[in-house]
Design an enzyme around this catalytic site. Sequence first.
Site, PDB file in Angstrom:
ATOM      1  N   HIS A 235       0.845  -1.203   0.000  1.00  0.00           N
ATOM      2  CA  HIS A 235       0.000   0.000   0.000  1.00  0.00           C
ATOM      3  C   HIS A 235       0.874   1.245   0.000  1.00  0.00           C
ATOM      4  O   HIS A 235       0.978   1.939  -1.006  1.00  0.00           O
ATOM      5  CB  HIS A 235      -0.937  -0.066   1.200  1.00  0.00           C
ATOM      6  CG  HIS A 235      -2.001   0.985   1.240  1.00  0.00           C
ATOM      7  ND1 HIS A 235      -2.205   1.882   0.235  1.00  0.00           N
ATOM      8  CD2 HIS A 235      -2.935   1.260   2.191  1.00  0.00           C
ATOM      9  CE1 HIS A 235      -3.211   2.673   0.556  1.00  0.00           C
ATOM     10  NE2 HIS A 235      -3.673   2.314   1.737  1.00  0.00           N
ATOM     11  N   HIS A 274      -1.977  -0.038 -12.332  1.00  0.00           N
ATOM     12  CA  HIS A 274      -2.920   0.284 -11.252  1.00  0.00           C
ATOM     13  C   HIS A 274      -4.172  -0.561 -11.417  1.00  0.00           C
ATOM     14  O   HIS A 274      -4.568  -0.859 -12.550  1.00  0.00           O
ATOM     15  CB  HIS A 274      -3.300   1.777 -11.310  1.00  0.00           C
ATOM     16  CG  HIS A 274      -3.870   2.289 -10.035  1.00  0.00           C
ATOM     17  ND1 HIS A 274      -5.202   2.144  -9.719  1.00  0.00           N
ATOM     18  CD2 HIS A 274      -3.289   2.914  -8.989  1.00  0.00           C
ATOM     19  CE1 HIS A 274      -5.412   2.687  -8.521  1.00  0.00           C
ATOM     20  NE2 HIS A 274      -4.268   3.159  -8.056  1.00  0.00           N
ATOM     21  N   ASP A 330       3.115   6.708  -7.493  1.00  0.00           N
ATOM     22  CA  ASP A 330       4.377   6.412  -6.813  1.00  0.00           C
ATOM     23  C   ASP A 330       5.604   6.582  -7.702  1.00  0.00           C
ATOM     24  O   ASP A 330       6.728   6.535  -7.212  1.00  0.00           O
ATOM     25  CB  ASP A 330       4.344   4.977  -6.270  1.00  0.00           C
ATOM     26  CG  ASP A 330       3.361   4.849  -5.134  1.00  0.00           C
ATOM     27  OD1 ASP A 330       3.404   5.704  -4.244  1.00  0.00           O
ATOM     28  OD2 ASP A 330       2.543   3.921  -5.150  1.00  0.00           O
TER      29      ASP A 330
END
Length: 396
Positions: A235, A274, A330
Site C-alpha cells: 500500500h 494500477h 508512486d
Amino acid sequence: NGIMVFDPAFMNTAVATSKITLVDGEKGELRYRGYKIEDLVENCSFLEVAYLLINGELPTNKQLNDWENKVMRHTYIHENLVEQMKTFRYDAHPMGMLISSVAALSTFYEEANPALKGPDLYRNQNLRNKQIFRILGKLPTIAACAYRHRIGRPYNSPVNHLNYTENFLYMMDRLSESDYRPHPRLAKALDICFILHADHEMNCSTAAMRHVGSSLVDPYTAVACAAGALYGPLHGGANEGVLHMLEEIKDVSNIPQFLKDVKAKKRKLMGFGHRIYKNYDPRATILKKVAADVFDLCGRTPLYEIAVELEAQALKDEYFVTRLLFPNVDFYSGLIYQAMGFPTDMFPVLFSIPRAAGWLAHWIEMLDDPSLKIFRPRQKYVGETDKEFVPLSERI
Ligand code: CMC
C-alpha cells in the site's frame, strides 16, 4: 437476504455508497467531491482540500480561516506523549512510532471515547469536529518528532503562524530559507503532494478505517489502525520500491535490459500499473511537474534522468501499451521526497499525514449513514468438523 457471496480481497464488493472521491480509471480522472484534482492543486491549499473532503463543500474565506486556526491551535501534543515517544529505541521506524503514538492519543481524551461515554457519543457534531482538528493538527507534530528521534536530535515544537505544510517542514528542520521559514516553493510542492494523497476512495487503509470505525471505537484508535494498513509494502511502500529500482538500473544505458527482464516477468516495473487506472494516473502527471520544480530548487539526482527515460521507453513498448500500464502516483513521489531530504522510512509517514483527511471524511460519512452496521464479513469454513476430543494425557 441469506445468500453468501465468496469474494476474497473484496475484488468485486462495494461496501459503502460514497460522495467523497470519484476515480474514473478509463479516462484517468480523479475528483474530490466533484472537483477535478487539477483544479484543486492549482487553486487550493491542503487544509482547504481537507475541509472540502470532510465537510463536502469548499469553504468560504471565513470558514477557511476558522478551520485553519482550529487545526493549527491543536498542533501541540501533551508533554506525556512527548516523553512516551522518547522511550522508543533510537532507531525505531518512524511509521511504527506514528501508529503507536496516534493510538496513544486516545488515552488523553476521555471525553472522546465511546467505550467510556457510550456508543451514541459521536452524534455530537462539536465533539466530532474537535477530534478532527486534533488529529489533523497533531499528526505532523508526531511525524516530525518521530523523524527527529530517528536522527537523534531534540524535538521541535510547532510554530502556529506558519501554514500547515510550512510548520511541518519547520519541525522536521528541512531546507529552510531562513532559520524559521521553510522555502515557500518547497512547502508548496509538499502541499501539492499532500493534496494528491488526501483520498483515493476505498483503498486498503480507508477500508480499514471504515471497518474499525464501524465498531464505534474512538477515531484515534481507528486512524492508528488505518495507518497500520498503510504501513504495508503493498500500500504505502511502492514509492520506496521505485527508488530501489532506479538505483539498481544505475544508468540509462541499462534500461533496455531492465525492460527485457520485466517483459520476461522476472520483475516488475515499480510505479507502473494500477488496479483502477487504465490510463495515465492524473496524480503522476502533476507530480512529474512538481518533481521538475523541486529538482530545480534542490538539485537534480541522476535517478530523475533514469526515471524520465524509463517512462518514455516503457510507454512506447508493446508490453505496456497492450496491458494499459502507465505511471502511477508512486513513480515520481519517492524521487521528490528524496530530493527534499526525507529518508525513505519517512515515505509512509508522508502518505499518512494527508490521507488522514480522507480517513476522517469516510469516518464522518459512515457515522452519518442511517444504515450503518458493524462490518462483519462472512467466511467459508473449510476446516475439519466432528472431531472426537482426546485428553492431553492420551495425545501422542
Ligand atoms: N510491471 C510489469 N508488469 C505489470 C506491472 C508492472 N508494474 N503491473 C501489471 N503488470 C502486468 C501483469 O504481469 C499482468 O500481465 P499478464 O496479463 O501478462 O499476466 C498485467 O499487467 C495485469 O496486471 P495485474 O497484476 O492483473 O494488475 P493488478 O490490478 O492486479 O495490479 C498493481 C495492480 C498496482 C498491484 C500492479 O500494477 C503492480 O504491482 N504495480 C507495481 C507496484 C506499484 O507501483 N504499486 C503502486 C500502485 S498505486 C498506489 C495507490 O494508488 O495507492
